[in-house]
Design an enzyme around this catalytic site. Structure first.
Site, PDB file in Angstrom:
ATOM      1  N   GLY A  14      -1.857  10.010   2.458  1.00 13.91           N
ATOM      2  CA  GLY A  14      -1.580   8.575   2.280  1.00 13.91           C
ATOM      3  C   GLY A  14      -0.352   8.389   1.404  1.00 13.91           C
ATOM      4  N   ARG A  75      -0.729  12.852   8.760  1.00 13.63           N
ATOM      5  CA  ARG A  75      -1.861  13.775   8.616  1.00 13.63           C
ATOM      6  C   ARG A  75      -1.773  14.705   9.817  1.00 13.63           C
ATOM      7  NH1 ARG A  75      -4.590   8.870   6.112  1.00 13.63           N
ATOM      8  NH2 ARG A  75      -4.682   9.490   3.930  1.00 13.63           N
ATOM      9  N   ASP A 106      -5.054  15.779  -2.716  1.00 16.79           N
ATOM     10  CA  ASP A 106      -5.636  17.125  -2.789  1.00 16.79           C
ATOM     11  C   ASP A 106      -5.608  17.862  -1.448  1.00 16.79           C
ATOM     12  OD1 ASP A 106      -7.649  15.557  -1.756  1.00 16.79           O
ATOM     13  OD2 ASP A 106      -9.251  16.693  -2.739  1.00 16.79           O
ATOM     14  N   THR A 128      -0.597   9.750  -5.003  1.00 11.94           N
ATOM     15  CA  THR A 128      -1.706   8.990  -4.414  1.00 11.94           C
ATOM     16  C   THR A 128      -2.047   7.822  -5.331  1.00 11.94           C
ATOM     17  OG1 THR A 128      -4.085   9.001  -3.957  1.00 11.94           O
ATOM     18  CG2 THR A 128      -3.311  10.738  -5.385  1.00 11.94           C
ATOM     19  N   ASP A 130      -4.964   6.771  -5.700  1.00 12.50           N
ATOM     20  CA  ASP A 130      -6.385   6.881  -6.065  1.00 12.50           C
ATOM     21  C   ASP A 130      -6.651   7.390  -7.489  1.00 12.50           C
ATOM     22  OD1 ASP A 130      -6.902   6.060  -3.483  1.00 12.50           O
ATOM     23  OD2 ASP A 130      -7.218   8.080  -2.712  1.00 12.50           O
ATOM     24  N   ASP A 132      -7.236  10.372  -8.293  1.00 12.11           N
ATOM     25  CA  ASP A 132      -8.410  11.245  -8.151  1.00 12.11           C
ATOM     26  C   ASP A 132      -8.063  12.725  -8.322  1.00 12.11           C
ATOM     27  OD1 ASP A 132      -6.870  11.414  -5.873  1.00 12.11           O
ATOM     28  OD2 ASP A 132      -8.542  11.339  -4.464  1.00 12.11           O
ATOM     29  N   ARG A 174     -10.834   5.759  -2.405  1.00  6.37           N
ATOM     30  CA  ARG A 174     -11.622   6.798  -1.727  1.00  6.37           C
ATOM     31  C   ARG A 174     -12.906   7.075  -2.519  1.00  6.37           C
ATOM     32  NH1 ARG A 174      -8.933  11.075   2.151  1.00  6.37           N
ATOM     33  NH2 ARG A 174      -7.264   9.569   1.969  1.00  6.37           N
TER      34      ARG A 174
HETATM   35  P1  ADP Z   1      -4.175  13.777   0.850  1.00  2.00           P
HETATM   36  O1  ADP Z   1      -3.119  14.777   0.610  1.00  2.00           O
HETATM   37  O2  ADP Z   1      -3.751  12.377   0.490  1.00  2.00           O
HETATM   38  O3  ADP Z   1      -5.513  14.172   0.243  1.00  2.00           O
HETATM   39  P2  ADP Z   1      -5.191  14.566   3.474  1.00  2.00           P
HETATM   40  O4  ADP Z   1      -6.494  15.067   2.951  1.00  2.00           O
HETATM   41  O5  ADP Z   1      -5.201  13.768   4.728  1.00  2.00           O
HETATM   42  O6  ADP Z   1      -4.392  13.659   2.434  1.00  2.00           O
HETATM   43  O7  ADP Z   1      -4.254  15.834   3.674  1.00  2.00           O
HETATM   44  C1  ADP Z   1      -2.929  15.699   4.171  1.00  2.00           C
HETATM   45  C2  ADP Z   1      -2.606  16.853   5.084  1.00  2.00           C
HETATM   46  O8  ADP Z   1      -2.666  18.089   4.361  1.00  2.00           O
HETATM   47  C3  ADP Z   1      -3.584  17.077   6.237  1.00  2.00           C
HETATM   48  O9  ADP Z   1      -3.312  16.231   7.358  1.00  2.00           O
HETATM   49  C4  ADP Z   1      -3.344  18.519   6.595  1.00  2.00           C
HETATM   50  O10 ADP Z   1      -2.200  18.663   7.393  1.00  2.00           O
HETATM   51  C5  ADP Z   1      -3.084  19.137   5.219  1.00  2.00           C
HETATM   52  N1  ADP Z   1      -4.330  19.746   4.694  1.00  2.00           N
HETATM   53  C6  ADP Z   1      -5.429  19.107   4.233  1.00  2.00           C
HETATM   54  N2  ADP Z   1      -6.407  19.966   3.886  1.00  2.00           N
HETATM   55  C7  ADP Z   1      -5.909  21.208   4.156  1.00  2.00           C
HETATM   56  C8  ADP Z   1      -6.445  22.542   4.075  1.00  2.00           C
HETATM   57  N3  ADP Z   1      -7.677  22.780   3.611  1.00  2.00           N
HETATM   58  N4  ADP Z   1      -5.638  23.558   4.432  1.00  2.00           N
HETATM   59  C9  ADP Z   1      -4.398  23.339   4.905  1.00  2.00           C
HETATM   60  N5  ADP Z   1      -3.845  22.119   5.041  1.00  2.00           N
HETATM   61  C10 ADP Z   1      -4.584  21.065   4.678  1.00  2.00           C
HETATM   62  O1  F6P Z   2      -5.804   8.027  -0.483  1.00  9.01           O
HETATM   63  C1  F6P Z   2      -5.185   6.774  -0.435  1.00  9.01           C
HETATM   64  C2  F6P Z   2      -6.016   5.812   0.390  1.00  9.01           C
HETATM   65  O2  F6P Z   2      -5.325   4.566   0.404  1.00  9.01           O
HETATM   66  C3  F6P Z   2      -7.457   5.637  -0.072  1.00  9.01           C
HETATM   67  O3  F6P Z   2      -7.552   4.788  -1.192  1.00  9.01           O
HETATM   68  C4  F6P Z   2      -8.094   5.073   1.174  1.00  9.01           C
HETATM   69  O4  F6P Z   2      -9.474   5.414   1.218  1.00  9.01           O
HETATM   70  C5  F6P Z   2      -7.351   5.791   2.282  1.00  9.01           C
HETATM   71  O5  F6P Z   2      -6.132   6.261   1.717  1.00  9.01           O
HETATM   72  C6  F6P Z   2      -7.037   4.934   3.466  1.00  9.01           C
HETATM   73  O6  F6P Z   2      -6.500   5.741   4.429  1.00  9.01           O
HETATM   74  P1  F6P Z   2      -5.707   5.183   5.702  1.00  9.01           P
HETATM   75  O7  F6P Z   2      -4.343   4.772   5.233  1.00  9.01           O
HETATM   76  O8  F6P Z   2      -5.660   6.352   6.631  1.00  9.01           O
HETATM   77  O9  F6P Z   2      -6.455   4.006   6.220  1.00  9.01           O
END
Ligand code: ADP
Ligand code: F6P
Length: 322
Positions: A14, A75, A106, A128, A130, A132, A174
Site C-alpha cells: 500500500g 502487489r 512487512d 505504511t 498503519d 504496524d 489493518r
Molecule cells: P506491505 O508491504 O504493505 O505489507 P504486502 O503484504 O501486500 O504489502 O506485500 C507487498 C508485496 O511484497 C507482495 O505483493 C509480494 O510481492 C511481496 N511479499 C509479501 N510477502 C512476501 C514473502 N513472504 N516473500 C516474498 N515476497 C513477499
Molecule cells: O496497509 C495500508 C492499508 O491502507 C491498510 O490500512 C488497509 O487495510 C489496506 O492498506 C487497504 O488495502 P487496499 O489499498 O488494497 O484496499
C-alpha cells in the site's frame, strides 16, 4: 571504499504519504555518494518485468511535497514464489545492481529478505500509514494519515454538535490500532475501539446514553478497521442504547494528500540512512527511528515481532475524554 556501486529503489504494498520524499532521499543521497541509482517501477512486479530506469538529480525534483509514489506500487503474487525471487535477483544482477532499498510494509520487507539471501544487499524503509512495523517508533505516512483523521473528526464534530448526534468513524490500520489511538487522543474521541484492547459494546452504549442524559449530547466513537466495520458497531450501539450514530468510513482518503513535515523529515532521514548502511556493506536490515535515533534491525526479527501497543497513551486518551 563503498560496498555497493549501483543501487535500486522501489516502493511496494500500500502506498503512503512520504514515499516520494523517501525515494528522493535515496536517489540524491546515492548520487551525493557517487553511486549510480535506478528506480524500479511498480514494486516487485516491475522488477520481474525489468521496468527500471536510471535516476538523476532532476528525476526526483518537485516530489517531496506530493502524496503517492512516482515509482508506483503493486502487489505481486509471482514474487511470493522462489522462482519469482530468483528471477528478481537475476534482473538486478543483469543490470549490475548490488543493493536495493525497499520502501513498504512487512510483506515488502519479507521480499527484501528473500533477495538478500540470493546475494543482493537490501535495506527496508517503513512506508505504511498503519504504523504496524516494530523497531521504529513511527512509519512514513502515519503522521499524515493521523492528521487527515483528526481534520475529519473536527469537521464531524461541528455538525454532530449542531444536531446533538453521535458519530462512528471507521479508520484504517489493518490489524494495528495506532491510527485510531493517536487520532482519538488528538481529537478527544470519547471511545477508541482497537484490536489490541478488548471492549464491551454494551458498556460503551450505556455510557453514551448516560452522557447524553447528563448534558454531553454528542460523542465520537473511533473504530479501527481491525475491530470490524463501523456500520456493525453503530448497529450494536443502537440496539443497546437507542442512539442512532451516523457512520463515516474514511477509507483511502487517509492514504492521500501532501505529507506532513514530520513524514517528509522522517522519510529524508531514513532514505539517506539506508544508502549509508548499504555503502557500509550492511544488508537484510530494516531502518527505523527509536527515540530520535536512527537504527537498523534484522528484517528477520522485524517480520517475526508484533509491534507493542502503547497502553499508556490509550489509557490517557480514555481518561481525558470524560
Ligand atoms: P506491505 O508491504 O504493505 O505489507 P504486502 O503484504 O501486500 O504489502 O506485500 C507487498 C508485496 O511484497 C507482495 O505483493 C509480494 O510481492 C511481496 N511479499 C509479501 N510477502 C512476501 C514473502 N513472504 N516473500 C516474498 N515476497 C513477499
Ligand atoms: O496497509 C495500508 C492499508 O491502507 C491498510 O490500512 C488497509 O487495510 C489496506 O492498506 C487497504 O488495502 P487496499 O489499498 O488494497 O484496499
Amino acid at each position: 571504499m563503498s560496498a555497493v556501486k549501483k543501487i535500486a529503489v522501489l516502493t511496494s504494498g500500500g502506498d503512503s504519504q512520504g514515499m516520494n520524499a523517501a525515494v528522493r532521499a535515496v536517489v540524491r543521497s546515492a548520487l551525493y555518494r557517487g553511486l549510480e541509482v535506478f528506480g524500479v517501477q511498480r514494486g516487485y512486479q516491475g522488477l520481474l518485468n525489468e521496468d527500471l530506469r536510471q535516476m538523476d538529480l532532476r528525476s526526483v525534483g518537485d516530489i517531496i511535497q506530493r502524496g503517492g509514489t512516482i515509482l508506483q506500487t503493486a502487489r505481486c503474487k509471482e514474487f511470493l514464489t522462489p522462482e519469482g525471487q530468483q528471477r528478481g535477483a537475476e534482473v538486478l544482477r543483469k543490470h549490475g545492481i548490488d543493493g536495493l532499498v525497499v520502501i513498504g510494509g512487512d510483506g515488502s520487507y519479507q521480499g527484501a529478505n528473500k533477495l538478500s539471501k540470493l546475494g543482493i544487499k537490501t535495506m527496508g524503509l517503513p512506508g505504511t500509514i498503519d504504523n504496524d512495523i516494530p523497531f521504529t517508533d513511527f512509519t512514513i505516512g502515519f503522521d499524515t494519515a493521523v492528521s487527515i483523521v483528526v481534520d475529519a473528526i473536527n469537521k464531524l464534530r461541528d455538525t454532530m454538535t449542531s444536531h446533538e448526534r453521535s458519530s462512528v468513524v471507521e479508520v484504517m490500520g489493518r490489524h494495528c490500532g495506532d491510527i485510531a489511538l493517536y487520532a482519538g487522543l488528538a481529537s478527544g474521541a470519547e471511545s477508541i475501539l482497537v484490536p489490541e484492547v478488548p471492549f464491551d459494546i454494551r458498556e460503551i452504549s450505556q455510557r453514551m446514553k448516560e452522557n447524553f442524559q447528563n448534558g454531553k449530547r454528542h460523542s465520537i466513537v473511533l473504530v479501527a478497521e481491525g475491530v470490524g466495520r463501523g456500520e456493525d458497531i453503530a448497529r450494536d450501539i443502537t440496539a443497546h442504547s437507542g442512539i442512532e450514530p451516523r457512520v463515516t468510513v474514511l477509507g483511502h482518503i487517509q492514504r492521500g494528500g501532501a505529507p506532513t513535515h514530520n513524514d517528509r523529515v522522517l522519510a529524508s532521514q531514513l532514505g539517506d540512512f539506508a544508502v549509508q548502511k548499504l555503502e557500509e556493506g550492511d544488508s537484510a536490515k530494516a531502518c527505523g527511528i527509536l527515540r530520535g535515533e536512527l537504527v537498523t534491525t534484522d528484517i528477520d526479527k522485524v517480520v517475526s515481532t508484533k509491534k507493542a501497543f502503547n497502553m499508556d497513551l490509550y489509557n490517557l486518551a480514555i481518561r481525558l475524554a470524560q
